[in-house]
Design a protein around this motif. Structure first.
Motif, PDB file in Angstrom:
ATOM      1  N   LEU A  25       0.831  -1.206   0.000  1.00 40.58           N
ATOM      2  CA  LEU A  25       0.000   0.000   0.000  1.00 40.58           C
ATOM      3  C   LEU A  25       0.864   1.254   0.000  1.00 40.58           C
ATOM      4  O   LEU A  25       0.499   2.272  -0.606  1.00 40.58           O
ATOM      5  N   GLU A  26       2.018   1.198   0.651  1.00 37.83           N
ATOM      6  CA  GLU A  26       2.909   2.357   0.673  1.00 37.83           C
ATOM      7  C   GLU A  26       3.620   2.564  -0.662  1.00 37.83           C
ATOM      8  O   GLU A  26       3.986   3.687  -1.004  1.00 37.83           O
ATOM      9  N   THR A  27       3.804   1.477  -1.404  1.00 35.92           N
ATOM     10  CA  THR A  27       4.727   1.517  -2.532  1.00 35.92           C
ATOM     11  C   THR A  27       4.089   1.463  -3.912  1.00 35.92           C
ATOM     12  O   THR A  27       4.484   2.205  -4.807  1.00 35.92           O
ATOM     13  N   TYR A  28       3.121   0.580  -4.112  1.00 36.19           N
ATOM     14  CA  TYR A  28       2.741   0.222  -5.481  1.00 36.19           C
ATOM     15  C   TYR A  28       1.537   0.950  -6.049  1.00 36.19           C
ATOM     16  O   TYR A  28       1.236   0.788  -7.236  1.00 36.19           O
ATOM     17  N   ARG A  29       0.839   1.716  -5.250  1.00 35.37           N
ATOM     18  CA  ARG A  29      -0.337   2.395  -5.805  1.00 35.37           C
ATOM     19  C   ARG A  29       0.087   3.367  -6.905  1.00 35.37           C
ATOM     20  O   ARG A  29       0.944   4.222  -6.710  1.00 35.37           O
ATOM     21  N   ASN A  30      -0.547   3.213  -8.067  1.00 44.04           N
ATOM     22  CA  ASN A  30      -0.202   4.030  -9.231  1.00 44.04           C
ATOM     23  C   ASN A  30      -1.415   4.099 -10.146  1.00 44.04           C
ATOM     24  O   ASN A  30      -1.668   3.181 -10.935  1.00 44.04           O
ATOM     25  N   PRO A  31      -2.203   5.178 -10.073  1.00 43.18           N
ATOM     26  CA  PRO A  31      -3.421   5.284 -10.881  1.00 43.18           C
ATOM     27  C   PRO A  31      -3.160   5.179 -12.378  1.00 43.18           C
ATOM     28  O   PRO A  31      -4.029   4.722 -13.128  1.00 43.18           O
ATOM     29  N   GLU A  32      -1.975   5.547 -12.827  1.00 40.28           N
ATOM     30  CA  GLU A  32      -1.684   5.522 -14.259  1.00 40.28           C
ATOM     31  C   GLU A  32      -1.682   4.116 -14.834  1.00 40.28           C
ATOM     32  O   GLU A  32      -1.940   3.937 -16.027  1.00 40.28           O
ATOM     33  N   VAL A  33      -1.387   3.113 -14.010  1.00 45.79           N
ATOM     34  CA  VAL A  33      -1.405   1.732 -14.502  1.00 45.79           C
ATOM     35  C   VAL A  33      -2.571   0.941 -13.904  1.00 45.79           C
ATOM     36  O   VAL A  33      -2.641  -0.278 -14.068  1.00 45.79           O
ATOM     37  N   GLY A  34      -3.462   1.643 -13.201  1.00 48.71           N
ATOM     38  CA  GLY A  34      -4.637   0.982 -12.646  1.00 48.71           C
ATOM     39  C   GLY A  34      -4.387   0.220 -11.361  1.00 48.71           C
ATOM     40  O   GLY A  34      -5.164  -0.671 -11.003  1.00 48.71           O
ATOM     41  N   VAL A  35      -3.321   0.557 -10.659  1.00 53.05           N
ATOM     42  CA  VAL A  35      -3.030  -0.102  -9.384  1.00 53.05           C
ATOM     43  C   VAL A  35      -3.422   0.842  -8.261  1.00 53.05           C
ATOM     44  O   VAL A  35      -2.660   1.733  -7.868  1.00 53.05           O
ATOM     45  N   ASP A  36      -4.648   0.688  -7.767  1.00 57.19           N
ATOM     46  CA  ASP A  36      -5.134   1.531  -6.677  1.00 57.19           C
ATOM     47  C   ASP A  36      -5.222   0.717  -5.395  1.00 57.19           C
ATOM     48  O   ASP A  36      -4.834  -0.459  -5.361  1.00 57.19           O
ATOM     49  N   PRO A  97      11.180 -11.927  -1.023  1.00 58.97           N
ATOM     50  CA  PRO A  97      10.788 -10.523  -0.970  1.00 58.97           C
ATOM     51  C   PRO A  97      11.715  -9.704  -0.072  1.00 58.97           C
ATOM     52  O   PRO A  97      12.352 -10.232   0.830  1.00 58.97           O
ATOM     53  N   MET A  98      11.738  -8.414  -0.330  1.00 65.22           N
ATOM     54  CA  MET A  98      12.529  -7.493   0.481  1.00 65.22           C
ATOM     55  C   MET A  98      11.700  -6.237   0.701  1.00 65.22           C
ATOM     56  O   MET A  98      11.310  -5.581  -0.264  1.00 65.22           O
ATOM     57  N   TYR A  99      11.409  -5.922   1.951  1.00 65.31           N
ATOM     58  CA  TYR A  99      10.598  -4.750   2.268  1.00 65.31           C
ATOM     59  C   TYR A  99      11.124  -4.052   3.509  1.00 65.31           C
ATOM     60  O   TYR A  99      11.589  -4.691   4.453  1.00 65.31           O
ATOM     61  N   LEU A 100      11.020  -2.752   3.491  1.00 56.38           N
ATOM     62  CA  LEU A 100      11.317  -1.943   4.670  1.00 56.38           C
ATOM     63  C   LEU A 100      10.295  -0.812   4.698  1.00 56.38           C
ATOM     64  O   LEU A 100      10.122  -0.109   3.708  1.00 56.38           O
ATOM     65  N   LEU A 101       9.601  -0.677   5.814  1.00 58.69           N
ATOM     66  CA  LEU A 101       8.547   0.324   5.892  1.00 58.69           C
ATOM     67  C   LEU A 101       9.118   1.739   5.798  1.00 58.69           C
ATOM     68  O   LEU A 101      10.250   2.004   6.190  1.00 58.69           O
ATOM     69  N   ASN A 102       8.287   2.638   5.264  1.00 60.13           N
ATOM     70  CA  ASN A 102       8.745   3.999   4.967  1.00 60.13           C
ATOM     71  C   ASN A 102       9.354   4.713   6.173  1.00 60.13           C
ATOM     72  O   ASN A 102      10.357   5.414   6.051  1.00 60.13           O
ATOM     73  N   HIS A 103       8.738   4.548   7.331  1.00 61.84           N
ATOM     74  CA  HIS A 103       9.145   5.381   8.457  1.00 61.84           C
ATOM     75  C   HIS A 103      10.509   5.016   9.038  1.00 61.84           C
ATOM     76  O   HIS A 103      11.041   5.747   9.882  1.00 61.84           O
ATOM     77  N   VAL A 104      11.101   3.884   8.607  1.00 65.34           N
ATOM     78  CA  VAL A 104      12.427   3.519   9.112  1.00 65.34           C
ATOM     79  C   VAL A 104      13.489   3.566   8.012  1.00 65.34           C
ATOM     80  O   VAL A 104      14.629   3.145   8.235  1.00 65.34           O
ATOM     81  N   GLN A 105      13.129   4.081   6.863  1.00 64.33           N
ATOM     82  CA  GLN A 105      14.115   4.190   5.803  1.00 64.33           C
ATOM     83  C   GLN A 105      15.070   5.352   6.070  1.00 64.33           C
ATOM     84  O   GLN A 105      14.791   6.238   6.861  1.00 64.33           O
ATOM     85  N   GLY A 106      16.194   5.325   5.362  1.00 63.72           N
ATOM     86  CA  GLY A 106      17.171   6.389   5.514  1.00 63.72           C
ATOM     87  C   GLY A 106      18.106   6.208   6.689  1.00 63.72           C
ATOM     88  O   GLY A 106      18.835   7.128   7.057  1.00 63.72           O
ATOM     89  N   GLN A 107      18.109   5.011   7.296  1.00 62.15           N
ATOM     90  CA  GLN A 107      18.967   4.762   8.460  1.00 62.15           C
ATOM     91  C   GLN A 107      20.013   3.686   8.198  1.00 62.15           C
ATOM     92  O   GLN A 107      20.653   3.204   9.124  1.00 62.15           O
ATOM     93  N   GLY A 108      20.158   3.307   6.928  1.00 67.61           N
ATOM     94  CA  GLY A 108      21.166   2.314   6.572  1.00 67.61           C
ATOM     95  C   GLY A 108      20.756   0.875   6.763  1.00 67.61           C
ATOM     96  O   GLY A 108      21.565  -0.037   6.562  1.00 67.61           O
ATOM     97  N   LEU A 109      19.497   0.621   7.123  1.00 68.43           N
ATOM     98  CA  LEU A 109      19.064  -0.747   7.396  1.00 68.43           C
ATOM     99  C   LEU A 109      19.066  -1.603   6.134  1.00 68.43           C
ATOM    100  O   LEU A 109      19.442  -2.779   6.168  1.00 68.43           O
ATOM    101  N   GLY A 110      18.658  -1.011   5.015  1.00 70.32           N
ATOM    102  CA  GLY A 110      18.628  -1.770   3.772  1.00 70.32           C
ATOM    103  C   GLY A 110      20.017  -2.205   3.340  1.00 70.32           C
ATOM    104  O   GLY A 110      20.225  -3.346   2.917  1.00 70.32           O
TER     105      GLY A 110
END
Length: 252
Positions: A25-36, A97-110
């Motif tokens: 839900l944080e990443t893939y929503r894109n109305p241009e390709v019909g992914v809501d 799969p590989m996922y990291l939630l938005n609120h913890v990004q930018g801290q070098g975890l990935g």
């Protein structure tokens, strides 16, 4: 906040299904390709059901039993799991799969997770799929040595994915990956695995007893029984999160 990256435990399954749905839900929503949101929930909500959680438990247990064949790490805070990275070993190594939630990004975890994954993968080539409009993920994979192959697909006839692979070069310094900790905007450095793979292929790697580990890794573990165990275990993840298709995931 302190974050720990460690092997997944069976009880972590209760977090991982809902985590994948939230990440999509944080990443893939894109109305241009019909992914809501409705489309994402239609195709991803099953990962957060009791059945999806059970499937995750089975995969984690399998990974703990066969750590040379299956990889599963989670990013754990003091209160919740905020990221996951899985993979498996065939003739090539599958990342996702590989996922990291938005609120913890930018801290070098990935970057830290990728470094652990590369150490586990060794000298084997690695493959993944990434959604083509997830350009922050594509850039991050490039920084970690992946290249676009030109192969493409439409998942569920709608989500456009492209294939990336990484050949290990002797000159590639894994510490460079650890330094590539620039913030990534979306959270799925995608990690996808084909739900209905053609010609006996799952995520681009053979699943029968002829599959091999990388040269120099010792005797092949691929007895017929092990092959069946591996295929069943990876199928659990492929069924509950087809983004595993190899869609890497998106971390920073």
């Amino acid at each position: 906040m302190t974050y720990v990256i460690e092997a997944a435990r069976p009880d972590d399954s209760a977090w991982l299904g809902p985590l994948l749905l939230r990440a999509w839900l944080e990443t893939y929503r894109n109305p241009e390709v019909g992914v809501d949101e409705d489309w994402v929930r239609e195709h991803r909500s099953s990962s957060a059901t009791a059945e999806g959680i059970t499937q995750w438990r089975e995969f984690i247990e399998a990974a703990n039993q066969q750590p040379d064949l299956l990889f599963c790490r989670v990013v754990r805070s003091e209160t919740e799991i905020v990221g996951v990275l899985c993979g498996r070993r065939g003739e090539v190594v599958t990342l996702g799969p590989m996922y990291l939630l938005n609120h913890v990004q930018g801290q070098g975890l990935g970057g830290r997770m990728m470094t652990e994954f590369f150490t586990w993968a060794g000298a084997a080539p690695i493959g993944l799929w990434v959604t083509d409009y997830n350009q922050s993920a594509v850039r991050s994979y490039r920084r970690h040595g992946f290249k676009i192959t030109g192969e493409r697909e439409l998942w569920q006839g709608r989500l456009p994915n492209l294939r990336m692979t990484r050949e290990v070069a002797s000159s590639f310094n894994h510490s460079r990956a650890a330094r590539n900790q620039t913030r990534v905007g979306n959270n799925c450095l995608d990690g996808q695995v084909r739900e209905n793979p053609p010609h006996g292929i799952v995520g681009g790697a053979k699943t029968d007893s002829t599959a091999r580990r990388p040269p120099g890794s010792g005797p092949s573990p691929w007895s017929a029984a092990t092959s069946r165990f591996w295929h069943r275990s990876w199928g659990v993840v492929a069924e509950c999160c087809p983004d595993v298709r190899l869609q890497g995931g998106e971390f920073a």
